[in-house]
Design a protein around this motif. Structure first.
Motif, mmCIF file in Angstrom:
data_model
loop_
_atom_site.group_PDB
_atom_site.id
_atom_site.type_symbol
_atom_site.label_atom_id
_atom_site.label_comp_id
_atom_site.label_asym_id
_atom_site.label_seq_id
_atom_site.Cartn_x
_atom_site.Cartn_y
_atom_site.Cartn_z
ATOM 1 N N TYR A 81 86.485 -46.024 21.522
ATOM 2 C CA TYR A 81 85.649 -47.107 21.017
ATOM 3 C C TYR A 81 84.153 -46.806 21.018
ATOM 4 N N VAL A 82 83.732 -45.782 21.753
ATOM 5 C CA VAL A 82 82.299 -45.489 21.827
ATOM 6 C C VAL A 82 81.983 -44.092 21.284
ATOM 7 N N ILE A 83 82.665 -43.072 21.815
ATOM 8 C CA ILE A 83 82.331 -41.699 21.429
ATOM 9 C C ILE A 83 82.790 -41.377 20.013
ATOM 10 N N LEU A 84 84.058 -41.674 19.699
ATOM 11 C CA LEU A 84 84.604 -41.316 18.392
ATOM 12 C C LEU A 84 83.833 -41.952 17.231
ATOM 13 N N PRO A 85 83.558 -43.266 17.227
ATOM 14 C CA PRO A 85 82.832 -43.837 16.080
ATOM 15 C C PRO A 85 81.454 -43.202 15.857
ATOM 16 N N GLN A 86 80.729 -42.974 16.959
ATOM 17 C CA GLN A 86 79.394 -42.401 16.812
ATOM 18 C C GLN A 86 79.459 -40.932 16.399
ATOM 19 N N ALA A 87 80.385 -40.179 16.983
ATOM 20 C CA ALA A 87 80.533 -38.771 16.626
ATOM 21 C C ALA A 87 80.978 -38.621 15.175
ATOM 22 N N LEU A 88 81.880 -39.506 14.742
ATOM 23 C CA LEU A 88 82.363 -39.455 13.365
ATOM 24 C C LEU A 88 81.241 -39.750 12.385
ATOM 25 N N ARG A 89 80.433 -40.752 12.690
ATOM 26 C CA ARG A 89 79.324 -41.101 11.803
ATOM 27 C C ARG A 89 78.301 -39.974 11.711
ATOM 28 N N THR A 90 77.990 -39.361 12.856
ATOM 29 C CA THR A 90 77.002 -38.286 12.876
ATOM 30 C C THR A 90 77.498 -37.038 12.148
ATOM 31 N N SER A 91 78.764 -36.719 12.340
ATOM 32 C CA SER A 91 79.306 -35.472 11.793
ATOM 33 C C SER A 91 79.921 -35.637 10.406
ATOM 34 N N LEU A 92 79.889 -36.849 9.848
ATOM 35 C CA LEU A 92 80.559 -37.102 8.569
ATOM 36 C C LEU A 92 80.101 -36.175 7.442
ATOM 37 N N PRO A 93 78.791 -35.924 7.273
ATOM 38 C CA PRO A 93 78.405 -34.996 6.187
ATOM 39 C C PRO A 93 79.029 -33.613 6.335
ATOM 40 N N VAL A 94 79.077 -33.106 7.566
ATOM 41 C CA VAL A 94 79.661 -31.779 7.783
ATOM 42 C C VAL A 94 81.174 -31.816 7.555
ATOM 43 N N LEU A 95 81.819 -32.894 7.998
ATOM 44 C CA LEU A 95 83.265 -33.027 7.790
ATOM 45 C C LEU A 95 83.595 -33.045 6.302
ATOM 46 N N LEU A 96 82.796 -33.756 5.516
ATOM 47 C CA LEU A 96 83.025 -33.811 4.067
ATOM 48 C C LEU A 96 82.780 -32.447 3.433
ATOM 49 N N THR A 97 81.729 -31.769 3.890
ATOM 50 C CA THR A 97 81.450 -30.423 3.362
ATOM 51 C C THR A 97 82.591 -29.467 3.693
ATOM 52 N N ASN A 98 83.093 -29.544 4.922
ATOM 53 C CA ASN A 98 84.242 -28.710 5.291
ATOM 54 C C ASN A 98 85.467 -29.059 4.455
ATOM 55 N N GLY A 99 85.631 -30.357 4.167
ATOM 56 C CA GLY A 99 86.758 -30.785 3.341
ATOM 57 C C GLY A 99 86.684 -30.218 1.934
ATOM 58 N N ILE A 100 85.461 -30.177 1.380
ATOM 59 C CA ILE A 100 85.275 -29.572 0.054
ATOM 60 C C ILE A 100 85.659 -28.094 0.102
ATOM 61 N N GLY A 101 85.237 -27.419 1.175
ATOM 62 C CA GLY A 101 85.584 -26.009 1.322
ATOM 63 C C GLY A 101 87.081 -25.790 1.398
ATOM 64 N N THR A 102 87.781 -26.702 2.063
ATOM 65 C CA THR A 102 89.241 -26.580 2.158
ATOM 66 C C THR A 102 89.897 -26.789 0.798
ATOM 67 N N LEU A 103 89.378 -27.740 0.017
ATOM 68 C CA LEU A 103 89.890 -27.934 -1.346
ATOM 69 C C LEU A 103 89.776 -26.647 -2.145
ATOM 70 N N GLN A 104 88.648 -25.975 -2.024
ATOM 71 C CA GLN A 104 88.448 -24.736 -2.763
ATOM 72 C C GLN A 104 89.287 -23.597 -2.180
ATOM 73 N N GLN A 105 89.386 -23.555 -0.848
ATOM 74 C CA GLN A 105 90.186 -22.497 -0.220
ATOM 75 C C GLN A 105 91.678 -22.664 -0.472
ATOM 76 N N SER A 106 92.088 -23.862 -0.866
ATOM 77 C CA SER A 106 93.506 -24.070 -1.151
ATOM 78 C C SER A 106 93.997 -23.156 -2.264
ATOM 79 N N ALA A 107 93.067 -22.671 -3.108
ATOM 80 C CA ALA A 107 93.455 -21.736 -4.171
ATOM 81 C C ALA A 107 94.012 -20.437 -3.599
ATOM 82 N N LEU A 108 93.707 -20.137 -2.341
ATOM 83 C CA LEU A 108 94.179 -18.895 -1.727
ATOM 84 C C LEU A 108 95.690 -18.878 -1.541
ATOM 85 N N VAL A 109 96.321 -20.070 -1.499
ATOM 86 C CA VAL A 109 97.775 -20.091 -1.285
ATOM 87 C C VAL A 109 98.523 -19.504 -2.473
ATOM 88 N N ALA A 110 97.826 -19.303 -3.588
ATOM 89 C CA ALA A 110 98.467 -18.678 -4.745
ATOM 90 C C ALA A 110 98.953 -17.273 -4.413
#
Length: 223
Positions: free
Chosen positions: A138-167
């Motif tokens: 209730y305290v650590i996770l919400p604040q950590a998620l909000r702070t790290s959200l831009p990096v999490l989204l950027t990492n998610g974009i990278g995973t979308l692109q890296q998914s092409a490697l499964v070919a």
């Protein structure tokens, strides 16, 4: 270069490309879901006061952060079935490889977010008598998620692109389908250009969202 682009042949392959796109989206979504949840768990384990938990977790994170994603995918696809002597669906192996890779990077993003939680908030949790899991949930996770959200989204974009490697291991994602069509039609420029645009237009909205979140966080910090 005397080359004439002809995209008309692609009309007969729309169904195949859409099927590959569906697999790509499913891979990216499943890997991101795994990365968001497991990444936070790994973060907490890596910050554990107990060395028996902290050291193996840090080793796990560094392994996935410091080895190529392509090698991880190949290792999961070929080595794990040999080790367990059991066939595992290639799609599941792709999700595991991408998800574990993303989890390692997300763990570091979460760690920065956890360390940014003000000490006063943690002291308040102790004063209120919150249990460790309540403090984390209730305290650590919400604040950590909000702070790290831009990096999490950027990492998610990278995973979308890296998914092409499964070919490379014959999972019929968008890249694998495109490669098959290019081989059969001898028109690689058209098909790979189209696939590049598809990945581009899937990634751009999330990239813009990252910028919006970062601007709002900067504005909130300056208040």
């Amino acid at each position: 270069m005397d080359y004439h682009f002809d995209f008309s042949f692609l009309t007969g392959h729309i169904g195949e490309l859409l099927g590959g796109l569906k697999v790509t989206i499913e891979l990216a979504l499943a890997a991101n879901a795994m990365g968001i949840v497991l990444g936070f768990v790994l973060c907490l384990m890596a910050m554990s006061p107990w060395k028996i938990i902290r050291f193996p977790t840090q080793l796990f994170i560094e392994f996935f952060r410091c080895t190529p994603a392509l090698l991880q995918i190949i290792w999961f696809f070929y080595c794990i079935p040999m080790m367990v002597d059991f066939f595992i669906d290639p799609f599941v192996m792709g999700v595991l490889a991408l998800g574990l890779n993303l989890s390692a990077f997300n763990a570091e993003a979460y760690r920065a977010g956890v360390q940014a939680v003000p000490r006063e908030h943690l002291d308040a949790c102790v004063a209120l008598g919150l249990k460790p899991y309540q403090r984390t949930l209730y305290v650590i996770l919400p604040q950590a998620l909000r702070t790290s959200l831009p990096v999490l989204l950027t990492n998610g974009i990278g995973t979308l692109q890296q998914s092409a490697l499964v070919a490379i291991v014959a999972i019929s994602d968008l890249m694998y389908v495109a490669k098959s069509i290019a081989t059969d039609s001898y028109r690689p420029l058209e098909i790979y250009s189209l696939v590049a645009l598809v990945y581009f237009f899937m990634s751009v909205p999330f990239s813009k969202l990252v910028h919006i979140i970062e601007r709002r966080q900067d504005a909130a910090t300056q208040r």
